[in-house]
Design a protein around this motif. Structure first.
Motif, mmCIF file in Angstrom:
data_model
loop_
_atom_site.group_PDB
_atom_site.id
_atom_site.type_symbol
_atom_site.label_atom_id
_atom_site.label_comp_id
_atom_site.label_asym_id
_atom_site.label_seq_id
_atom_site.Cartn_x
_atom_site.Cartn_y
_atom_site.Cartn_z
ATOM 1 N N ALA A 29 62.191 39.046 34.034
ATOM 2 C CA ALA A 29 62.641 40.287 33.338
ATOM 3 C C ALA A 29 64.059 40.105 32.837
ATOM 4 O O ALA A 29 64.448 39.063 32.926
ATOM 5 C CB ALA A 29 62.217 41.623 34.014
ATOM 6 N N ALA A 30 64.603 41.161 32.458
ATOM 7 C CA ALA A 30 66.056 41.115 31.942
ATOM 8 C C ALA A 30 66.973 41.190 33.451
ATOM 9 O O ALA A 30 66.504 41.916 34.369
ATOM 10 C CB ALA A 30 66.324 42.390 31.136
ATOM 11 N N PHE B 100 60.430 50.269 30.674
ATOM 12 C CA PHE B 100 59.216 50.777 29.920
ATOM 13 C C PHE B 100 58.562 51.703 30.677
ATOM 14 O O PHE B 100 58.547 51.737 31.952
ATOM 15 C CB PHE B 100 58.129 49.474 30.098
ATOM 16 N N GLY C 206 53.789 40.570 35.002
ATOM 17 C CA GLY C 206 54.012 41.216 33.730
ATOM 18 C C GLY C 206 55.418 41.987 33.724
ATOM 19 O O GLY C 206 56.452 41.647 34.166
ATOM 20 N N ARG D 178 49.550 40.864 19.721
ATOM 21 C CA ARG D 178 48.654 40.851 20.945
ATOM 22 C C ARG D 178 47.507 41.568 20.887
ATOM 23 O O ARG D 178 46.533 40.953 21.185
ATOM 24 C CB ARG D 178 49.363 41.044 22.117
HETATM 25 N N1 UDP Z 1 60.170 38.453 29.596
HETATM 26 C C1 UDP Z 1 61.037 37.471 30.089
HETATM 27 N N2 UDP Z 1 61.588 36.605 29.206
HETATM 28 C C2 UDP Z 1 61.156 36.397 27.955
HETATM 29 C C3 UDP Z 1 60.415 37.275 27.431
HETATM 30 C C4 UDP Z 1 59.876 38.508 28.463
HETATM 31 O O1 UDP Z 1 61.428 37.575 31.549
HETATM 32 O O2 UDP Z 1 61.721 35.545 27.341
HETATM 33 C C5 UDP Z 1 59.815 39.558 30.432
HETATM 34 C C6 UDP Z 1 59.835 40.817 29.978
HETATM 35 O O3 UDP Z 1 61.477 41.204 30.123
HETATM 36 C C7 UDP Z 1 58.769 41.808 31.040
HETATM 37 C C8 UDP Z 1 57.988 40.660 31.397
HETATM 38 O O4 UDP Z 1 58.371 39.461 31.010
HETATM 39 O O5 UDP Z 1 59.674 42.214 32.086
HETATM 40 C C9 UDP Z 1 56.525 41.028 30.755
HETATM 41 O O6 UDP Z 1 56.551 41.576 29.659
HETATM 42 P P1 UDP Z 1 55.172 41.827 28.913
HETATM 43 O O7 UDP Z 1 55.253 43.191 28.301
HETATM 44 O O8 UDP Z 1 54.970 40.744 28.010
HETATM 45 O O9 UDP Z 1 53.961 41.701 30.103
HETATM 46 P P2 UDP Z 1 52.768 42.384 30.160
HETATM 47 O O10 UDP Z 1 53.171 43.555 31.118
HETATM 48 O O11 UDP Z 1 51.953 42.902 28.994
HETATM 49 O O12 UDP Z 1 51.955 41.500 31.111
#
Ligand code: UDP
Length: 262
Positions: free
Chosen positions: A119-120, A210, A200, A237
């Motif tokens: 994540a960030a 989020f 995720g 997606r």
């Molecule tokens: N993320 C990251 N680096 C990146 C792109 C995304 O760390 O280059 C992180 C993003 O901040 C988030 C996580 O990946 O915390 C998952 O994001 P996404 O919404 O795609 O996951 P999902 O919940 O749909 O599996």
């Protein structure tokens, strides 16, 4: 006693989904956290949704990762629907977001350290702060957010490597398929890791970065729609959802056909 094994599974588009109930799953998690035998292999968990299943069809490397993982759970409602439709079986959904805090609670009870990766930068740290506030005795070995999702373990800062090596549980929040590939490539470098899971957007959910869909959306299987409303950039997606449904329908047709000709 339940063994952590790969035998009881349903195949959805070539991905093996485990049949463990929620209770069995969390029992196994606790069992592994209590196990201090250094020869016991780490448990690698993937929470599978329809986008992941479609990705595994077009990405061979990812397909191999999903074969190597220990437990693949049904995260998305699409996966539990497919299992019901194909095999007439109900299975529990076990999502990354629901597992995150629950596993942290077990870690606190069993004195196991966790590491939050992905994540960030501010989000991973904030998630750690919120969890340590909420869960008494939770020990966070460290947090780190790589600028590049493909960064291998040995290129992380030395102190990050040390603290990740000391953790029993590593939560990897890089989004699929990056997080699962990262785990597959780097798990062998984490000798104390008992359990590792791709979760995720869970750090973002817990911090409120989020917003999680209201319960009515989650229960009716429309969480994806709510997330699309909040993050319209996810539309590309979402095109995978009808593709997933079509593949499942074709699979069902071939199962019925095979039964007829048998
Ligand atoms: N993320 C990251 N680096 C990146 C792109 C995304 O760390 O280059 C992180 C993003 O901040 C988030 C996580 O990946 O915390 C998952 O994001 P996404 O919404 O795609 O996951 P999902 O919940 O749909 O599996």
């Amino acid at each position: 006693m339940l063994a952590i094994e790969k035998s009881n599974r349903y195949q959805v588009l070539g991905v093996n989904i485990s049949t463990y109930s929620k209770d069995e799953f969390f029992f196994l998690v606790q069992m592994r956290l209590k196990d201090d035998d250094e020869n016991s292999p780490p448990v690698f968990i993937v929470t599978v949704n329809p986008e992941i299943a479609i990705q595994s069809i077009i990405d061979n490397e990812f397909k191999e990762v999903l074969k190597a993982s220990t437990i693949n759970t049904a995260d998305g409602v699409g996966i539990s629907w497919a299992i019901n439709f194909l095999y007439n079986k109900q299975i529990d959904r076990i999502t990354g977001s629901d597992s995150f805090e629950a596993i942290c609670k077990y870690c606190a009870e069993l004195d196991q350290r966790v590491f939050l990766y992905g994540a960030a930068p501010s989000i991973a740290q904030k998630a750690a702060d919120i969890l340590t506030d909420r869960i008494e005795d939770l020990k966070v070995a460290g947090v780190y957010s790589p600028t590049d999702r493909g960064t291998p373990f040995e290129n992380l800062p030395e102190d990050t490597q040390d603290s990740m090596r000391s953790a029993s549980v590593v939560f990897v929040a890089l989004g699929a398929p990056y997080q699962e590939k990262w785990i597959h490539d780097n798990l062998g470098k984490l000798p104390n890791c008992k359990l590792i899971i791709g979760i995720g957007g869970s750090f973002d959910f817990i911090t409120g970065n989020f917003k999680r869909a209201p319960v009515v959306f989650r229960k009716s299987g429309l969480e994806w729609l709510y997330r699309l409303y909040l993050q319209p950039s996810r539309w590309r997606r979402m095109l995978r959802l009808p593709l997933f449904a079509l593949n499942v329908l074709l699979l069902k047709a071939s199962i019925l056909d095979n039964k007829k000709t048998a």
